[in-house]
Design a protein around this motif. Sequence first.
Motif, short mmCIF file in Angstrom:
data_model
loop_
_atom_site.label_atom_id
_atom_site.label_comp_id
_atom_site.label_asym_id
_atom_site.label_seq_id
_atom_site.Cartn_x
_atom_site.Cartn_y
_atom_site.Cartn_z
N SER A 62 -4.33 -4.01 -6.05
CA SER A 62 -4.91 -3.31 -6.10
C SER A 62 -4.63 -2.12 -7.38
O SER A 62 -2.95 -2.06 -7.71
CB SER A 62 -5.44 -2.15 -5.67
N ASP A 63 -4.88 -1.32 -8.09
CA ASP A 63 -4.11 -0.57 -9.72
C ASP A 63 -2.65 0.26 -8.26
O ASP A 63 -2.34 0.78 -9.64
CB ASP A 63 -5.53 0.50 -9.97
N ASN A 64 -2.83 0.26 -7.15
CA ASN A 64 -1.56 1.47 -7.17
C ASN A 64 -0.66 1.05 -5.53
O ASN A 64 -0.27 1.20 -4.94
CB ASN A 64 -1.62 2.77 -6.71
N LEU A 65 -1.26 -0.72 -5.52
CA LEU A 65 -0.14 -0.79 -4.66
C LEU A 65 -0.06 -2.17 -5.23
O LEU A 65 -0.36 -3.72 -5.71
CB LEU A 65 -1.16 -1.36 -3.53
N LEU A 66 1.45 -1.95 -4.46
CA LEU A 66 1.99 -3.70 -5.07
C LEU A 66 2.75 -4.31 -3.92
O LEU A 66 3.44 -3.28 -2.85
CB LEU A 66 3.08 -3.48 -6.39
N VAL A 67 2.99 -5.44 -3.82
CA VAL A 67 3.41 -6.20 -3.16
C VAL A 67 4.81 -7.19 -3.20
O VAL A 67 4.66 -7.38 -3.99
CB VAL A 67 2.79 -6.94 -2.24
N THR A 68 5.74 -6.75 -3.03
CA THR A 68 7.11 -7.11 -3.38
C THR A 68 7.77 -7.81 -1.74
O THR A 68 7.33 -7.61 -0.45
CB THR A 68 8.32 -6.50 -3.28
N PHE B 33 5.31 -2.98 0.90
CA PHE B 33 4.00 -2.34 0.42
C PHE B 33 4.91 -1.12 -0.63
O PHE B 33 5.34 -0.33 -0.08
CB PHE B 33 3.09 -2.40 0.57
N TRP B 34 4.16 -1.28 -1.67
CA TRP B 34 4.94 0.13 -2.51
C TRP B 34 3.54 0.45 -3.18
O TRP B 34 2.83 -0.15 -3.55
CB TRP B 34 5.64 -0.80 -3.33
N ASP B 35 3.58 1.99 -3.23
CA ASP B 35 3.01 2.34 -4.20
C ASP B 35 3.14 2.94 -5.39
O ASP B 35 4.26 3.22 -6.37
CB ASP B 35 2.45 4.16 -3.73
N ILE B 36 2.58 2.42 -6.03
CA ILE B 36 3.01 2.14 -7.92
C ILE B 36 3.42 3.39 -8.64
O ILE B 36 3.83 3.40 -9.40
CB ILE B 36 2.29 1.34 -8.63
N GLY B 37 2.45 4.14 -8.16
CA GLY B 37 2.74 5.80 -9.14
C GLY B 37 3.77 6.08 -9.14
O GLY B 37 4.41 7.12 -9.42
N TYR B 38 3.75 6.78 -7.30
CA TYR B 38 4.97 7.03 -6.86
C TYR B 38 6.44 6.56 -6.68
O TYR B 38 7.12 7.39 -6.55
CB TYR B 38 5.22 7.95 -5.80
N GLY B 39 5.66 4.78 -6.69
CA GLY B 39 7.24 4.35 -6.36
C GLY B 39 8.36 4.50 -5.00
O GLY B 39 9.12 4.65 -4.45
N ASP B 40 6.92 4.23 -4.02
CA ASP B 40 7.15 5.13 -2.92
C ASP B 40 7.14 3.51 -2.37
O ASP B 40 5.34 3.38 -1.39
CB ASP B 40 5.98 5.81 -2.74
N ASN C 159 -8.90 -11.89 -1.20
CA ASN C 159 -9.39 -11.30 -0.29
C ASN C 159 -8.18 -10.32 0.93
O ASN C 159 -8.18 -10.52 2.24
CB ASN C 159 -10.57 -12.33 1.05
N ALA C 160 -7.90 -9.92 -0.05
CA ALA C 160 -6.58 -8.71 0.24
C ALA C 160 -5.73 -9.48 2.06
O ALA C 160 -4.90 -9.10 1.89
CB ALA C 160 -7.49 -7.78 0.18
N GLU D 218 -5.04 -1.24 2.83
CA GLU D 218 -5.97 -0.79 2.86
C GLU D 218 -6.80 0.49 2.73
O GLU D 218 -7.80 0.86 1.22
CB GLU D 218 -6.81 -1.28 3.42
N LYS D 219 -6.82 1.66 3.47
CA LYS D 219 -7.32 2.87 2.85
C LYS D 219 -6.44 3.84 1.94
O LYS D 219 -7.58 4.40 1.20
CB LYS D 219 -6.45 3.22 4.70
N LEU D 220 -5.35 3.15 1.48
CA LEU D 220 -4.95 3.47 0.17
C LEU D 220 -5.60 3.37 -1.06
O LEU D 220 -6.00 4.24 -2.36
CB LEU D 220 -3.97 3.27 -0.06
N ASP D 221 -6.14 2.28 -0.72
CA ASP D 221 -7.47 1.59 -2.39
C ASP D 221 -8.53 2.60 -2.86
O ASP D 221 -9.28 3.30 -1.48
CB ASP D 221 -7.47 0.31 -2.41
#
Lengths: 1283, 225
Positions: free
Chosen positions: A1214-1220, A1228-1235, A1259-1260, A1280-1283
């Motif tokens: 999603s806009d703030n969830l990155l998966v590597t 899983f990373w929080d894109i906004g904070y790099g967390d 479907n995630a 999922e809650k983060l989104d």
Amino acid sequence: MTLTERLRERISRAFYSHGLLCASYPIPIILFTALCILACCSPLLKLPLPGTGPVEFSTPLKDYAPPGAGPRHGEPGERPDWYVGAPVAYIQQILVKATVSPWQKNFLAVDVFRSPLARVFQLVEEIRNHALRDSSGVRSLEEVCLQVTDLLPGLRKLRNLLPEHGCLLLSPGNFWQNDRERFNADPDIIKTIHQHEPKTLQTSATLKDLLFGLPGRYSGVSLYNRRRVVSYTVTLGLQRYDSRFLSSLRSRLKLLHPSPNCSLREESVVHVHFKEEIGIAELIPLVTTYIILFAYIYFSTRKIDMVKSKWGLALAAVVTVLSSLLMSVGLCTLFGLTPTLNGGEIFPYLVVVIGLENVLVLTKSVVSTPVDLEVKLRIAQGLSNESWSIMKNMATELGIILIGYFTLVPAIQEFCLFAVVGLVSDFFLQMFFFTTVLSIDIRRMELADLNKRLPAESCLAKAPCRARAAALRPAVPHAPHTPHTITLQPSSLRNLRLPKRLRVIYFFARTRLAQRLIMAGTVIWIGILVYTDPAGLRTYLTSQVTEQSPLGDAGLPAMPVPGGVLPAGDPKVDLSVFPSEPVQLSENQTQQQWEQQAGLEPDQHSWARGPEGRENGQLELGAEAEVTWGAEDEEMWRKLSFRHWPALFSYYNITLAKRYISILPAIPVTLYLKPQEALELRHPQEASRYQPFLAEPGTPPERPAQPRAHQDVTLYKVAALGLASGMLLVLLLFCLYRVLCPKNYGQNGPGRRRRGDLPCDDYGYSPPETEIVPLVLRGHLMDIECLASDGMLLVSCCLVGQIRVWDAQTGDCLTVIPKPRLRRDSSSIFDYQEGWDPSPDSKNGLEDSLESSQQLKRLLGPPQPPLFCDQPDLSSLIDTNFLERAGTAASEPRLRAVGARHRDSGYDFSSLVGKVYEEHGSAGGRNGTFPGLSAPHGPDERGLGDRSPGDEPCAGCDRSSPPQSWGGDLESSIWSLELQGNLIVAGRSNGRLEVWDAIEGTLRSSNDEGQSGITALVFLNNRIVAARLNGSLDFFSLETHTSLNHLQFRGGPGRGSLPPSPELCRGAALRCRLTHGVPCAHHKPITALRAAAGRLVTGSQDHTLRVFRLEDSCCLFTLQGHSGAITAVYIDQTMVLASGGQDGAICLWDVLTGSRVSHMFAHRGDVTSLTCTTSCVISSGLDDVISIWDRSSGIKLYSIQQELGCGASLGVISDNLLVTGGQGCVSFWDIGYGDLLQTVYLGKSNESQPARQILVLENAAIVCNFGSELSLVYVPSVLEKLD
Amino acid sequence: MAENDAMPTLPKKCGPYISSVTSRGMNLVIRGVVLFFIGVFLALVLNLLQIQRNVTLFPPDVITSIFSSAWWVPPCCGTASALIGLLYPCMDRHLGEPHKFKREWSSVMRCVAVFVGINHASAKVDFANNIQLSLTLAALSIGLWWTFDRSRSGFGLGVGIAFLATLVSQLLVYNGVYQYTSPDFLYVRSWLPCIFFAGGITMGNIGRQLAMYECKVIAEKSHED
């Protein structure tokens, strides 16, 4: 010059042999060093411990004379060195014990102390007026006493209470300005005494202590004094010691107020030396220097890296420095130099001068030696590499210090001396202690590595392995493949810049800082208490001792003994058991005696007359008190706070720091007061306020609440406050704990990985990781090349060309579309051993002859088990996946050295293939079984054409066929794949476009019009765009066609293979019609193709991008700006176009105007993958770094260091969830904070496999490509809650 | 050290830390603020060191002794240190010779410790005469420069700062703003230039180290393969 070099060589050789020695015999050397340290520090035991507690020294009173000012002489062991010169003052205390005797039971509580205190005025007068008349004249107290001046300006409120401009003479009378009238008029003595008590707890002396001269609880001035003995002192400060005057005073006082049973020893003078007290003002710079020191140590030891135990080495470094300092002090003491400088002050500077640099340099040098050497040799080499610089630095420092020594300033000289000795001992310790510790550490590291490593693989150490692997990587594509493999580091630290707040919180959570701080604080506090208050401890110990010893019985609080031993001074009242009548008390003693015999009537009478006459119901028996003198009264001043005297003198701005006072033995004075005296002095108000003091222990007197000593109230207040604050603290800490600590301690299952293996950020914080069992989609026998999905279905294509269709929800394999033609041309290393059972081989041989018909059968029939898919082909040679750049693109630019050649010839694979075939021919005779090696499926090997002996000669392909014809004729592997609805569009390397039905697995349509391989496909609605290797772009449209005009699907004239069969077109046939062709969209192969918002973007190796309109295939813009081939393109509905090239740059374009918005240099090496969210651009490069850029400003926000080979695997959920992807895991990373939010391990079997591709479904679910198998992961619910 | 001293509110899009580090102007402001506070802190502490000898065992008011100097001294020192700390990296950039020598926080800490030590020595050590004191301090200051800086520009700037600051203090004393208890060099103490020189070098060192962060960001941005 030559001399220098010779010297250098010699030094380096010496260091080398020394390093060998240290690494060979670590334990003996460490023991030897420890012995050396202990030996050098042993003189320190003689030094007094620094501290603020006073030191005592006593001399006999007899023949006492103040010591001379000069240096001490005589036996030096006995006299402390501070015992020089006259003391600041002599303290003479006159200890008064007074009691009302005999005691009447109807007396009030105040009577216990009112009349005894009243006598102090008289006593003070006596002392003040004492004069010694002898031959030399008259000497009065004024001459010998310590004359004090003004109080400090800040002590105005004490002005009336402490003497000013005169003798320092303190007594409780000072509370009433030594005025008896005031005392008599005072209605509440206790209030007067306590009015200057501090409200808070205080360790230093209070005014009450000062004036009473003994601790408050010994004074007996309280309402609950059951002993009814009041003690106080008159404290006299004397300027000089006049023995005759003092002895006359003593004898006179003793004469006046004899203390018959006093056994106080009076033979010694105690000298008390006070250390310098460090005030807060002095403490601040000290604390600052220490803070700087710790920051220095922190920043220094932080640099220690690539060792087994960072903390252990840091500790060793600090120990080295500290013990070298101790050694220097010890050695200096041994040679007669006593430190005069304040150790605490110069210590930080000494550490800074000596420094930790050498240690760090040594560590760095040793760890940078080749890792495959023996540990001994590594240590030796590391040492000898740095020997010259170490020696040079040391010489420089010694030189500087030597210069400092010649400043001839004593303080600096001393500092320099310490520094020199410290430097030398530090060098010694570095060479012996630290080097040995380092060797042990490195050996441990190697052992640990060896245990971890598989024996067959031969990459040596952890850290340098990375560098080597990186260095080896570009060379891999050229070289024929060898079985040598490179073990990858299981997991690497990710370089990540977290937001500060998170860092702080992580730091707290990780180190449990709060807990530790509190613990350390408590320990330090207890230590300080024990250490700085020796007086208190000693008091406690002495009291313990006296209680146990038989002698101590006298020291126990003596209960009033009715009819006890007679005071010798008053023989007539010896039997005065009964209280006498007040009226008659004024009469003589004989009458008193008579009264005792007379009986009770007069007493009753007196009670009736008294103010409390209403309570005359019962006759009260009086008791006579007796004053006892015991060991406890000796040196009563010891029970005072050790700050008592400094505080007293500091009021007059006299410091006792580093000076001493002499305390003369106290003069005991015993006062017995008659009951009528007490009655006379009674203040009228007291009589009404206090009820009679009942001495019976069994009948506790009821006390009114009001006169309860406020001392007690303060105590309660303090206790309540303490309790409340304690509870608050506990609550606060609990909250902090809840906030800071991760909540899932209990989740750790049995199969936990070691902590070192966990992915964590560069602060060592590892977020909660979970292990979930993914849906593993197995079936492919070779590495998966292409992946496509439309949310419902998932299509994958492996190297052999087998296409599998999976249900993205359940993970079931719906359809298998095998490779269209089977040909056994060669085997490759990629084949698994299990594929090599003989039966399929023979079958294959049969089928090879019947190639085309078999093909058709298979296509028409139901999906077969992949019997033939183990057949190797040359598709492994080809880097096919251009659309799903992830993975492939990562390996492709690694071919760059060769790739240049490739690009020039436009992917002419013929030469490569030719070589392969030649090799194959030579090796063809051998019927090889694979020598037990399972080939890894690293991305590095993908492009390799390393040959293993094939099992039989290639049947389908003519070995002598010209390589040029190969590309079109013999082989067609799938290079690109798209899925929409249930139609799969596959682009083949021979330029053929095929449309398959995903469910049925039938070929619905195909188009052979292009000859050049299809490198990328776009399938939007019913429009298919194919980009070809020769740079042309074909626009197809799918049309439903009912007629059986299968001739249209014929292949090109040059191709003899796969004639479309009539069966193909059963049912509603699809027709794939070429609508437009842009023959020369680019003059180099098209590598990237994307379509969105009605635009089609192509990126090519000719460094340009082109934007086409999707409807009419009209070229709108040609975008130039990259200096390398385009490798990645992203376009979305907002018409923002991002492109990445082999130059490592990322360009952002405006598709509407065709202008370049920004240009970032992103990676060392190619940009392999590119995607955008609404605010960020996320790119990955060949350098295995994922960078996150601000989309609007083009500024790099942060970057994530990926594991080797997982560089391109990323997806945006999603806009703030990155998966590597990582080694067997996805993060899983929080894109906004790099967390780093969470790491999910995909089972245990995948541990060695890096996730090479990640595909995010709608479907995630996340599809990871681990070599030949796919893993379907659903996003953890936490995320999922983060989104 | 205290990068988060000034954390202004920024658009929510990206984390405040990230945008504050990456934005150039914000970086400058943050650096300035950090340097200012370091300067104020050092001024207070060192001032305390200077007046410490007169502090009695039980000073009536400890807090006042910390702020015993005039109110304008710490802000002035803070401003000056911010200026110096920003000037050094700026000069490095303009001269085109980035300072490479010992660029680590541990070295900076060492430098600060030595600077405090120099102050300590000037305040506490009993010297025979003022010349000896001044010479020792001068040698120490030069040693500081040699150990931690070794750049000609740094030396030049340090000397300039020392000269200017001494001049300013001369002027201040001349106009009666404050006084020295025992002036031996015109109106001020002769060791004053040495202290100023060492202070300049130290603050420059800190400033350069802080500027490293910005440089890193820019370098990452503009590096070409």
